[in-house]
Design a protein around this motif. Structure first.
Motif, short mmCIF file in Angstrom:
data_model
loop_
_atom_site.label_atom_id
_atom_site.label_comp_id
_atom_site.label_asym_id
_atom_site.label_seq_id
_atom_site.Cartn_x
_atom_site.Cartn_y
_atom_site.Cartn_z
N LYS A 158 -23.62 53.65 19.56
CA LYS A 158 -23.98 52.72 20.66
C LYS A 158 -25.27 51.90 19.93
O LYS A 158 -25.81 52.52 18.92
N PRO A 159 -25.42 50.84 20.46
CA PRO A 159 -26.79 50.09 19.74
C PRO A 159 -27.73 50.77 19.67
O PRO A 159 -28.74 50.74 18.56
N GLU A 160 -28.07 51.74 20.48
CA GLU A 160 -29.56 52.64 20.64
C GLU A 160 -29.24 53.76 19.52
O GLU A 160 -30.38 54.35 19.36
N ASP A 161 -28.35 53.58 18.92
CA ASP A 161 -28.15 54.72 17.78
C ASP A 161 -28.59 54.12 16.31
O ASP A 161 -28.76 54.68 15.45
N THR A 162 -28.87 52.87 16.71
CA THR A 162 -29.55 52.18 15.48
C THR A 162 -31.03 52.66 14.97
O THR A 162 -31.85 52.75 15.73
N ALA A 163 -30.91 53.16 13.60
CA ALA A 163 -32.17 53.87 13.15
C ALA A 163 -31.87 54.20 11.68
O ALA A 163 -30.78 54.16 11.09
#
Length: 120
Positions: free
Chosen positions: A87-92
């Motif tokens: 998911k985009p929120e996994d970007t890190a």
């Protein structure tokens, strides 16, 4: 001194998969639990997953349960993080760690990190 070197990061579309690897130096790899943390832009570093020295026990943050899988190969001194349904929120930036105390998720060694970017 143990060195941890991550690889496998990159750009992936939402719903895609990536596998991160972490190669550890030294002869004590199989004696320690290992794990992954991540830090998203503008956010604090957070625990993602950990695996016991034998590989028999693992632990995950709720947000990745069912999507990520941690594993290790003690013969290769390597720990992996298989990430699916990204998911985009996994970007890190994802960091490989050596876990010194399982319960409190204390860490005594960090890699330099590998960037994962998930596009929507």
């Amino acid at each position: 001194q143990v060195q941890l070197v991550e690889s496998g990061g990159g750009l992936v579309q939402a719903g895609g998969s990536l596998r991160l690897s972490c190669a550890a130096s030294g002869r004590t790899f199989s004696s320690y639990a290992m794990g992954w943390f991540r830090q998203a832009p503008g956010k604090e570093r957070e625990f993602v997953a950990a695996i016991s020295w034998s590989g028999s026990t693992s632990d995950y943050v709720d947000s990745v349960k069912g999507r990520f899988a941690i594993s290790r190969d003690n013969a290769k001194n390597t720990v992996y993080l298989q990430m699916s349904s990204l998911k985009p929120e996994d970007t890190a930036v994802y960091y490989c760690v050596r876990v010194s105390r399982w319960g409190p998720r204390e860490v005594d060694c960090w890699g330099k990190g590998t960037l994962v970017t998930v596009s929507s």
